[in-house]
Structures are given as structure tokens and as C-alpha cells.
Write a protein that holds these residues in place. Structure first.
Motif, PDB file in Angstrom:
ATOM      1  N   ASP A  20      31.905 -33.269  14.609  1.00  0.00           N
ATOM      2  CA  ASP A  20      30.720 -33.036  15.328  1.00  0.00           C
ATOM      3  C   ASP A  20      30.077 -31.822  15.244  1.00  0.00           C
ATOM      4  O   ASP A  20      28.999 -31.355  15.580  1.00  0.00           O
ATOM      5  CB  ASP A  20      31.197 -33.087  16.881  1.00  0.00           C
ATOM      6  N   CYS A  22      30.120 -30.420  12.073  1.00  0.00           N
ATOM      7  CA  CYS A  22      29.667 -30.275  10.502  1.00  0.00           C
ATOM      8  C   CYS A  22      28.345 -29.906  10.378  1.00  0.00           C
ATOM      9  O   CYS A  22      27.425 -30.832  10.364  1.00  0.00           O
ATOM     10  CB  CYS A  22      30.244 -31.543   9.958  1.00  0.00           C
ATOM     11  N   TYR A  23      28.198 -28.813  10.170  1.00  0.00           N
ATOM     12  CA  TYR A  23      26.439 -28.768   9.791  1.00  0.00           C
ATOM     13  C   TYR A  23      26.318 -28.930   8.475  1.00  0.00           C
ATOM     14  O   TYR A  23      27.077 -28.543   7.590  1.00  0.00           O
ATOM     15  CB  TYR A  23      26.233 -26.954  10.340  1.00  0.00           C
ATOM     16  N   THR A  24      25.258 -29.077   8.370  1.00  0.00           N
ATOM     17  CA  THR A  24      24.609 -29.690   6.947  1.00  0.00           C
ATOM     18  C   THR A  24      24.131 -28.600   5.726  1.00  0.00           C
ATOM     19  O   THR A  24      23.442 -27.811   6.303  1.00  0.00           O
ATOM     20  CB  THR A  24      23.511 -30.810   7.166  1.00  0.00           C
ATOM     21  N   ARG A  49      14.604 -33.180  13.752  1.00  0.00           N
ATOM     22  CA  ARG A  49      16.004 -32.973  13.732  1.00  0.00           C
ATOM     23  C   ARG A  49      16.565 -32.579  15.173  1.00  0.00           C
ATOM     24  O   ARG A  49      16.674 -31.287  15.351  1.00  0.00           O
ATOM     25  CB  ARG A  49      16.522 -31.916  12.694  1.00  0.00           C
ATOM     26  N   PRO A  50      16.858 -33.787  15.941  1.00  0.00           N
ATOM     27  CA  PRO A  50      17.054 -33.279  17.489  1.00  0.00           C
ATOM     28  C   PRO A  50      18.353 -33.096  17.582  1.00  0.00           C
ATOM     29  O   PRO A  50      19.011 -32.609  18.781  1.00  0.00           O
ATOM     30  CB  PRO A  50      16.680 -34.607  18.218  1.00  0.00           C
ATOM     31  N   PHE A  51      19.341 -33.100  16.695  1.00  0.00           N
ATOM     32  CA  PHE A  51      20.881 -32.605  16.954  1.00  0.00           C
ATOM     33  C   PHE A  51      21.175 -31.135  16.571  1.00  0.00           C
ATOM     34  O   PHE A  51      21.060 -30.781  15.266  1.00  0.00           O
ATOM     35  CB  PHE A  51      21.676 -33.831  16.044  1.00  0.00           C
ATOM     36  N   TYR A  52      21.494 -30.645  17.542  1.00  0.00           N
ATOM     37  CA  TYR A  52      21.957 -28.939  17.363  1.00  0.00           C
ATOM     38  C   TYR A  52      22.545 -28.588  18.586  1.00  0.00           C
ATOM     39  O   TYR A  52      22.534 -29.400  19.562  1.00  0.00           O
ATOM     40  CB  TYR A  52      20.555 -28.007  17.103  1.00  0.00           C
ATOM     41  N   PRO A  53      23.165 -27.399  18.475  1.00  0.00           N
ATOM     42  CA  PRO A  53      23.875 -26.955  19.783  1.00  0.00           C
ATOM     43  C   PRO A  53      23.351 -26.806  20.967  1.00  0.00           C
ATOM     44  O   PRO A  53      22.034 -26.014  20.817  1.00  0.00           O
ATOM     45  CB  PRO A  53      24.448 -25.622  19.247  1.00  0.00           C
ATOM     46  N   GLY A  55      21.579 -29.200  22.309  1.00  0.00           N
ATOM     47  CA  GLY A  55      20.525 -30.502  21.985  1.00  0.00           C
ATOM     48  C   GLY A  55      20.503 -31.368  23.114  1.00  0.00           C
ATOM     49  O   GLY A  55      21.817 -31.436  23.467  1.00  0.00           O
ATOM     50  N   ASP A  56      19.456 -32.179  23.380  1.00  0.00           N
ATOM     51  CA  ASP A  56      19.584 -33.151  24.293  1.00  0.00           C
ATOM     52  C   ASP A  56      18.797 -34.216  23.495  1.00  0.00           C
ATOM     53  O   ASP A  56      17.469 -34.488  23.986  1.00  0.00           O
ATOM     54  CB  ASP A  56      19.361 -32.703  25.588  1.00  0.00           C
ATOM     55  N   TYR A  57      19.373 -35.134  22.613  1.00  0.00           N
ATOM     56  CA  TYR A  57      18.530 -36.114  21.990  1.00  0.00           C
ATOM     57  C   TYR A  57      17.816 -37.021  22.884  1.00  0.00           C
ATOM     58  O   TYR A  57      16.761 -37.764  22.483  1.00  0.00           O
ATOM     59  CB  TYR A  57      19.182 -36.666  20.860  1.00  0.00           C
ATOM     60  N   ASP A  70      18.526 -36.788  10.288  1.00  0.00           N
ATOM     61  CA  ASP A  70      19.431 -35.718  10.748  1.00  0.00           C
ATOM     62  C   ASP A  70      20.879 -36.277  10.577  1.00  0.00           C
ATOM     63  O   ASP A  70      21.262 -37.377  10.720  1.00  0.00           O
ATOM     64  CB  ASP A  70      18.912 -35.456  12.187  1.00  0.00           C
ATOM     65  N   ASN A  71      21.530 -35.062  11.241  1.00  0.00           N
ATOM     66  CA  ASN A  71      23.228 -35.555  11.031  1.00  0.00           C
ATOM     67  C   ASN A  71      23.696 -35.381  12.528  1.00  0.00           C
ATOM     68  O   ASN A  71      23.562 -34.331  13.011  1.00  0.00           O
ATOM     69  CB  ASN A  71      23.805 -34.351  10.183  1.00  0.00           C
TER      70      ASN A  71
END
Ligand code: SAM
Length: 259
Positions: A20, A22-24, A49-53, A55-57, A70-71
Motif C-alpha cells: 500500500d 509502494c509509490y510509482t 490519480r486519486p490514490f495518495y496519502p 486521499g479518499d477515492y 493509478d496505482n
């Protein structure tokens, strides 16, 4: 303690799921984005890219014409796929290869067999899931595999190789000795724990996995073990290549000693 409070307390001690975090790396993302642009018609769609620390997709603002490339956090990928499928949101997502076929949801599994080295150093077998490929259930994609493999190889080739003074011991330095079949032991009294050398601090570097400073005596024993390991490796190489090593006789050694 209230149940909720207790669960939050317990959560603090749960190990972080490394995948979780693993930054791309940017070159990896660029390859994936270009692949999607080549294979799918995403012209005019806003790439999100809605997935980040933090974040709330689920409460992210998805405009009408968008595609999520996104990852995501792998631990909740099934939930994310369900969420996007139910809302008809376009997606092309990184996914853990090991569980690519584990969910019986509507998506295309793009098998890339890519060993991606993420920013945190984790090397994770990665493939992809998407709803951009219509009726296709599985796509095995050597092209994407090759492009991602090249990035990994370039990255490995460019990684600096740290050499430490002989009075430093790392787990890999011991592993190297052991793998050649040589026994080694170091006493507790001969080591001092070390996260990184003082000279590394200026460069914000440290010993990977930490290590120990060792006494001169232990360092000499380590050096002897390394020499023995190198000799064993040379013997093994020689036997594989059918090289015959001739030894000096006592008489010849005597001549040499008198020189
Ligand atoms: C595997 S990382 C990838 C980060 C980034 N997308 C990238 O490609 O480098 C997944 C990220 O999703 C974040 N995340 C976790 N739960 C989330 C959620 N419910 N909504 C949005 N992001 C979340 C994590 O904090 C983490 O930063």
C-alpha cells in the motif's frame, strides 16, 4: 475503552501493508500511461490519480469524461474495482499479479508479469486491471512486460554499489560468505550497532538494513572468511569449467620463501 476506540488503538500496532506504500516511479507511470494511450481511446478524457496519502477515492470528484490511471492500495483493490464498475468510471489500475484472477468481477486482467521496483525499494510482481478493453477478459501483454522490464534493468544498472570499510559488517556481507559454504561467527562483545556511518549522514544515506562496527580482531576473522569464500568460489568456477589448478610443491614453496 469503547469498541471503536479500542479498534483504533489496536490498528496503530498493525504492521503497515508495504504494497500500500509502494509509490510509482515516474518512468514506470509514463510507460503505463503511454501504453493506455496507445491501446485505448482515451483522447479527451481527464487522467486522474486519486490514490495518495490521506486521499479518499470514494469521495473524490470524478468528472464526466475521466479515466483513473493509478496505482491504488492493493489491500482494497477488489473494493475499488467494485466502486468504479458500479459507477461506470473508466480505470486502468496497477494490481498485484498474485491475486489478479482472485476476484470474479467484471474487468479485463492485463498480465504484464512486470517486476516493478517501487520508490520504497519493494520489488512487486505487478499486472493491471481495467474496464477499457470491452469484451476481453484476459490480455497477456509482452510489449508492456518488455517496456517495464527495461526500466527495472536500467534502474538496477544505475544503482550505486556501496563499499564499506572492513570493520563494518552488514547482513549481506555475511550472507555472501555463507553462500560460498564458509562458516563465520562474531561475538557480541566485538560489535557495536550502527545504522549508518557518520560520513553517510551528510548525504542522507545509511547502511541498508543497518549493521555493526566490529573490533579489529573480528574484522580480521571476517577478512579470513571472505578470503576462504573467494577461494571456494574460484574452486567451484574452476570445477564447472574443468579448469585444473596445479599446486606448488613443498620444494617450490621453499624456493619462493628464500627469494
Ligand atoms: C500504492 S500507493 C500509490 C500512490 C500513488 N498513487 C502512486 O502511484 O505512487 C497507494 C496510495 O493510496 C493511498 N490510499 C489508501 N487508502 C486510500 C483511499 N481510501 N483513497 C485514496 N487513497 C488511499 C495510500 O495512502 C497510498 O498513498
Amino acid at each position: 475503552m469503547e469498541n471503536k476506540e479500542y479498534n483504533e488503538f489496536i490498528d496503530k500496532f498493525k504492521p503497515k501493508l508495504t504494497t500500500d506504500d509502494c509509490y510509482t516511479p515516474q518512468p514506470v507511470y509514463d510507460v503505463v500511461l503511454n501504453y493506455v494511450k496507445e491501446k485505448c481511446d482515451i483522447e479527451g478524457l481527464e487522467v486522474l490519480r486519486p490514490f495518495y496519502p490521506g486521499g479518499d477515492y470514494e469521495n473524490f470528484n470524478y468528472p464526466e469524461n475521466c479515466v483513473v490511471i493509478d496505482n491504488p492500495p492493493f489491500s482494497i483493490i477488489s473494493k475499488i474495482i467494485r466502486f468504479y464498475n458500479e459507477r461506470g468510471i473508466n480505470y486502468f489500475l496497477f494490481a498485484p499479479q498474485l491475486t489478479l484472477f482472485s476476484s470474479n468481477q467484471e474487468y479485463t486482467a492485463i498480465v504484464a508479469d512486470a517486476s516493478i521496483i517501487y520508490e520504497n525499494g519493494a520489488n512487486v510482481k505487478t499486472s493491471f486491471v481495467s474496464n477499457l478493453f470491452g469484451t476481453k477478459k484476459i490480455i497477456g501483454c509482452p510489449d508492456l512486460h518488455q517496456r517495464l522490464k527495461k526500466i527495472n534493468e536500467d534502474k538496477k544498472a544505475n544503482l550505486p554499489c556501496y563499499q564499506y570499510p572492513y570493520q563494518v559488517v552488514t547482513v549481506s556481507s555475511i550472507a555472501k560468505i555463507v553462500s560460498k559454504g564458509v562458516y563465520i561467527e562474531i561475538d557480541k562483545k566485538d560489535v557495536a550497532f550502527c545504522r549508518g556511518l557518520d560520513h553517510q549522514k551528510d548525504f542522507k544515506k545509511a547502511i541498508f538494513g543497518n549493521g555493526f562496527l566490529i573490533s579489529e580482531k573480528a574484522a580480521a576473522e571476517k577478512a579470513a572468511a571472505e578470503k576462504a569464500a573467494a577461494e571456494k568460489a574460484a574452486e567451484k568456477k574452476a570445477s564447472e569449467k574443468n579448469i585444473i589448478y596445479w599446486e606448488l610443491s613443498e620444494r617450490e614453496k621453499d624456493i619462493i620463501n628464500k627469494l
